[in-house]
Design a protein around this motif. Structure first.
Motif, PDB file in Angstrom:
ATOM      1  N   ASP A  60       0.580  -1.219  -0.252  1.00 28.28           N
ATOM      2  CA  ASP A  60      -0.183   0.191   0.274  1.00 28.28           C
ATOM      3  C   ASP A  60       0.543   1.239  -0.419  1.00 28.28           C
ATOM      4  O   ASP A  60       0.554   2.133  -0.458  1.00 28.28           O
ATOM      5  N   GLY A  61       1.563   1.127   0.822  1.00 25.84           N
ATOM      6  CA  GLY A  61       2.739   2.196   1.139  1.00 25.84           C
ATOM      7  C   GLY A  61       4.020   2.845  -0.411  1.00 25.84           C
ATOM      8  O   GLY A  61       3.755   4.025  -0.401  1.00 25.84           O
ATOM      9  N   MET A 291      -2.211   5.392   7.391  1.00 27.53           N
ATOM     10  CA  MET A 291      -1.766   5.206   7.249  1.00 27.53           C
ATOM     11  C   MET A 291      -0.407   5.179   8.533  1.00 27.53           C
ATOM     12  O   MET A 291      -0.923   6.162   9.846  1.00 27.53           O
ATOM     13  N   ASP A 295       3.843   1.749   7.117  1.00 25.88           N
ATOM     14  CA  ASP A 295       3.311   2.556   5.569  1.00 25.88           C
ATOM     15  C   ASP A 295       4.133   3.137   5.296  1.00 25.88           C
ATOM     16  O   ASP A 295       4.855   3.424   3.819  1.00 25.88           O
ATOM     17  N   TRP A 299       6.251   3.244   2.392  1.00 20.92           N
ATOM     18  CA  TRP A 299       6.780   4.827   1.439  1.00 20.92           C
ATOM     19  C   TRP A 299       7.663   5.042   1.505  1.00 20.92           C
ATOM     20  O   TRP A 299       8.056   5.471   0.013  1.00 20.92           O
TER      21      TRP A 299
END
Length: 394
Positions: A60-61, A291, A295, A299
């Motif tokens: 996701d990140g 977040m 995450d 990211w």
């Protein structure tokens, strides 16, 4: 985000309009290796949202970072081809790493337990970005020359809390530690931080959550926090279930820190400075959840990929694994924490500020204001150069 969804986002990066991307775009290949059926993401654990624990996959990140970097990649004339591989065991993770290297990957990203991470790092000659294991031994005695860490270490988190306690003059602590091997090891890390900052443990007691009536006293907050005078209670609870129930249940009206009450994390969705709200909103919009620190680490791994790719002149070949190894220590990254972030030469850890949160908001940032260091105040968090146990050269 599932693998197919991540692939769709990354396809969007690679397939940007022909008017925006040179015909001969160079491709940087990377592979994320994550656990299959990740126990950390079991439904009930995700619903409880323990502070410091993941609530979604590392993909996701990465996907958010790739979307944010679309314009930069277009302008630089480069693409990032990111694939995901799931592993059910240490041997499977090792095999996935070797397959990725054979397929042309220039870098690996791992969201794996410590032993699995080491197996991956030893199986390939590629740089490995660790976004899932906070174990200090990966930065110290079990370090590897091409292993880098985006997630803050346990020592960094403990140092952040110790700094706050010193600044508040809460110097006498009651230490409560779980009975698992992970808790015992993390308690040693906490004690190293307390020694570093001159804090005193006035009493140390074990706790245990158990259905056995004979052990119920080992989980009773009143019994555990009685019989001593202290300024704060530090709870070491890797699982998180006991620690979350400790605030406001102590005999003395004192703050709780550690894995409950006030917790040191790499990121919190309520951080309201340095562009952090915009990052948190973009993530929440993309994945319908707040977040977390994990995450943020993934990211940042995506940001590191983009930084390397965009550093290459348009039309040049994609960076090789050797180029990654040489360039990673030189990167200066923006993590929306108010200061440039870089990798430490002695352990591969990403220097970063940490956030102290009670789950409702960010109470403070570490390093605490006023703290001094000969070269970089961020190195007051975690093992500093004179303390290093890592013997490899980077």
């Amino acid at each position: 985000m599932k693998q197919a969804a991540l692939a769709a986002v990354l396809a969007g990066v690679a397939l940007a309009g022909p008017g925006l991307r040179p015909a001969q775009a160079a491709t940087l290949k990377a592979t994320l290796i994550a656990p299959q059926d990740d126990a950390r993401l079991e439904r009930s654990r995700v619903q409880r949202a323990y502070l410091g624990h993941p609530t979604g996959p590392a993909a996701d990140g990465l996907a958010v970072a790739m979307e944010e970097g679309r314009f930069e990649l277009d302008a630089a004339g480069h693409e990032i081809a990111l694939t995901t591989s799931e592993a059910a065991s240490l041997e499977a993770a090792k095999a996935a790493a070797q397959a990725a290297e054979k397929a042309g990957a220039a870098v690996l990203i791992t969201d794996l337990p410590a032993d699995w991470t080491l197996a991956v790092a030893d199986a390939v000659k590629l740089p490995v970005l660790n976004v899932g294991a906070a174990d200090d031994r990966l930065r110290q005695q079990d370090c590897r020359a091409r292993l880098y860490h985006l997630l803050p270490s346990e020592r960094m988190r403990a140092d952040a809390l110790a700094q706050l306690l010193v600044s508040r003059k809460w110097s006498k602590l009651l230490l409560l530690t779980g009975t698992t091997p992970a808790d015992q090891q993390r308690a040693l890390t906490v004690q190293a931080s307390l020694k570093r900052y001159g804090l005193q443990v006035v009493a140390s007691k074990p706790f245990k959550l158990s259905a056995d009536p004979r052990e119920r006293d080992l989980a009773n907050p009143l019994l555990l926090t009685g019989g001593a005078t202290y300024d704060a209670v530090w709870v070491v609870d890797s699982d998180g279930e006991f620690a979350r129930n400790m605030p406001y249940r102590t005999v003395l009206p004192r703050p709780v820190v550690g894995d409950g009450g006030l917790v040191a994390v790499g990121w919190h969705a309520q951080f309201e400075r340095y562009g952090a709200p915009q990052v948190a909103r973009r993530f929440a919009k993309a994945h319908q959840r707040p977040m977390t620190a994990q995450d943020w680490a993934s990211w940042m791994a995506g940001k590191a990929l983009i930084a390397l790719a965009t550093a290459q002149p348009a039309g040049t070949k994609a960076p090789t694994a050797a180029a990654w190894t040489q360039t990673l220590p030189k990167l200066s990254l923006d993590g929306s924490k108010g200061t440039p972030l870089s990798f430490r030469a002695w352990d591969g850890q990403l220097r970063q500020t940490l956030l102290l949160t009670d789950g409702q908001g960010v109470i403070a940032q570490a390093p605490i204001e006023g703290l001094l260091h000969p070269s970089n105040v961020l190195d007051t968090l975690g093992a500093d150069a004179p303390e290093k146990l890592c013997k490899v050269a980077r």
